[in-house]
Design an enzyme around this catalytic site. Structure first.
Site, PDB file in Angstrom:
ATOM      1  N   ASP A 174      64.157   2.822  -6.820  1.00  0.00           N
ATOM      2  CA  ASP A 174      62.810   2.905  -6.275  1.00  0.00           C
ATOM      3  C   ASP A 174      61.939   1.960  -7.104  1.00  0.00           C
ATOM      4  OD1 ASP A 174      60.171   3.454  -5.737  1.00  0.00           O
ATOM      5  OD2 ASP A 174      60.422   5.635  -5.674  1.00  0.00           O
TER       6      ASP A 174
ATOM      7  N   LYS B 102      53.458  -1.121  -2.715  1.00  0.00           N
ATOM      8  CA  LYS B 102      52.381  -1.593  -3.603  1.00  0.00           C
ATOM      9  C   LYS B 102      52.192  -3.118  -3.579  1.00  0.00           C
ATOM     10  CE  LYS B 102      52.566   2.574  -6.397  1.00  0.00           C
ATOM     11  NZ  LYS B 102      51.433   3.442  -6.290  1.00  0.00           N
TER      12      LYS B 102
ATOM     13  N   TYR C  29      59.128  10.084  -9.306  1.00  0.00           N
ATOM     14  CA  TYR C  29      58.364  10.410  -8.100  1.00  0.00           C
ATOM     15  C   TYR C  29      58.697   9.380  -7.042  1.00  0.00           C
ATOM     16  CZ  TYR C  29      54.334  11.088  -5.005  1.00  0.00           C
ATOM     17  OH  TYR C  29      53.533  11.311  -3.918  1.00  0.00           O
TER      18      TYR C  29
HETATM   19  N1  HOZ Z   1      51.410   8.218  -6.101  1.00  0.00           N
HETATM   20  C1  HOZ Z   1      50.338   7.439  -6.572  1.00  0.00           C
HETATM   21  C2  HOZ Z   1      50.291   7.410  -8.047  1.00  0.00           C
HETATM   22  N2  HOZ Z   1      51.521   7.278  -8.716  1.00  0.00           N
HETATM   23  C3  HOZ Z   1      49.048   7.993  -6.046  1.00  0.00           C
HETATM   24  C4  HOZ Z   1      48.244   6.975  -5.398  1.00  0.00           C
HETATM   25  C5  HOZ Z   1      46.813   7.402  -5.048  1.00  0.00           C
HETATM   26  O1  HOZ Z   1      46.434   8.536  -5.242  1.00  0.00           O
HETATM   27  O2  HOZ Z   1      46.069   6.564  -4.607  1.00  0.00           O
END
Ligand code: HOZ
Length: 427
Positions: free
Chosen positions: A239, A267, A144
């Site tokens: 990534d 992050k 992802y």
């Molecule tokens: N893409 C994030 C989890 N892998 C989602 C973050 C969120 O919903 O705060």
């Protein structure tokens, strides 16, 4: 467990926000209920509106490696805010964070700060396309990279949690240049390249898959990708939005000693405030405007508050012994969970790299997205509620990673193992 205040908050939020949440995986529909609304966090714990306390392993989906409301971060952000929250002009804070990133991450000679991981991956690919003059890209099934149109094919995270093959609203034409291959399978990459000679701009992947649970690369896989891409003039993009400064100070690329051409971060480098970054070799980064013709911009890019939280977090992570501490806390937790599943005769695959970990309810060895998809999500749902009852908060999805932070104490880990053992006994 009392949850009436969370329920009321969710009923109200749904009137104004789709699904009542600002990011789909926060919604608890895949574990059959409504989200807990969080009132505050402190250290390893979060507290919901009804006053329930949880040991938190979501850690804002990865960034909070120092825990909630870390005093140094709070203090640094408060004093930065007093000097002004945004200027849309350069500050030396941005150079300071950029310099820290460049010294830490082997592949990065220059870096551009943006506001999210999605912006970072989207722009890194644009730069790779500008640099190579090619259109096609290769991505990995289950990785992802944020909600970029052409990266939502066979994506992990919410796309996997909600059982979607890809997203609505993406014209077929947009995804035409995205080729998808399985993880841990270098031959599939070779085949994709042979079928599209001189057409592939980049290969993007999470070096450790972190949005389909946790799937580590097999021995030699990343080295092979490095060799293949180099031989064909393809930009290799890691990534590291999740793994950057998480599995090692220099990220997965220093953990596995494989240097890509470009890296995306997010992050942890924002210490819990919105941030992203992409960087790489100087001759590639030269393509970025105003030096080159690949355009990318942002009103709040390099925001002083986010950058300050990032600098403060990275300073702490640079202290000796930090990653050894994360490793030993996470190992103690993983060992306790493995023992508990064994004791109760539960089919499980435990996966961990450093302080990222996952328990899949499957008898399979998970080495790729198809392996992860064999996990029993009904079983996960029961386990999830057992944990919540036991005061432990994990992501409401079988496919989202758990994160151990520096503030998880031995007592927290022991309590978590106890709660998990009870939850597993009730399955
Ligand atoms: N893409 C994030 C989890 N892998 C989602 C973050 C969120 O919903 O705060």
């Amino acid at each position: 467990m009392e949850d009436s205040k969370s329920l009321a908050a969710w009923q109200k939020s749904q009137q104004f926000i789709p699904g009542g949440v600002n990011s789909p995986v926060r919604n608890f529909s895949k574990v059959g209920s409504h989200p807990r609304f969080i009132a505050r966090g402190a250290g390893s714990k979060i507290y919901d509106l009804d006053g329930n306390e949880y040991i938190d392993y979501v850690a804002s989906w990865g960034p909070l490696v120092l825990g909630h409301a870390h005093p140094s971060v709070v203090e640094a952000v408060s004093s930065a805010a007093a000097n002004g929250t945004s200027f849309g002009a350069p500050t030396t804070l941005e150079t300071q964070l950029a310099e820290t990133i460049v010294s830490a991450v082997p592949s990065i000679e220059q870096v551009r700060l943006v506001n999210s991981g999605t912006e970072a991956t989207m722009t890194a690919i644009r730069v790779a396309r500008g640099y190579t003059g090619r259109d096609k890209i290769i991505k990995i099934d289950g990785c992802y990279h944020g909600h970029v149109d052409y990266l939502l094919a066979k994506a992990g995270s919410g796309v996997a949690t909600f059982g979607l093959s890809d997203s609505g609203g993406v014209p077929e034409d947009f995804a035409r240049n995205t080729l998808t291959v399985p993880f841990n399978n270098p031959d599939a990459v070779r085949e994709a390249i042979e079928a599209n000679p001189d057409e592939i701009a980049c290969l993007i992947l999470e070096p450790i898959m972190g949005n389909m649970g946790i799937i580590p690369p097999q021995d030699g896989y990343l080295d092979e990708l490095r060799e293949i891409t180099e031989a064909h003039g393809i930009v290799l993009i890691f990534d590291e939005v999740i793994t950057g400064f998480r599995v090692a100070y220099g990220g997965a690329q220093s953990y596995y000693n494989v240097t890509p051409d470009m890296t995306c971060l997010g992050k942890i480098i924002g210490g819990g405030l919105p941030v992203g970054a992409y960087g790489g070799k100087r001759d590639i980064m030269r393509c970025v405007a105003p030096e080159g013709d690949v355009y990318q911009a942002g009103t709040l890019s390099g925001n002083p508050l986010a950058v300050t939280a990032g600098i403060t977090t990275l300073k702490r992570l640079a202290e000796p012994g930090i990653y050894a501490q994360l490793e030993s806390s996470a190992a103690a937790l993983a060992d306790g969970l493995a023992e508990a599943t064994q004791r109760h005769g539960i089919d499980a695959w435990h996966s961990r790299v450093g302080s990222m970990l996952m328990l899949y309810f499957t008898p399979e060895t998970v080495t790729d997205a198809d392996g992860a998809r064999t996990a029993d999500t009904e079983r996960f749902q029961q386990y999830f509620w057992g944990l919540i009852e036991g005061g432990v908060y994990v992501a409401p999805s079988q496919f989202e990673a758990g994160f151990v932070s520096l503030v998880h104490s031995e007592e927290d880990i022991n309590k978590t193992v106890q709660a998990a053992t009870q939850a597993l006994a009730n399955l």
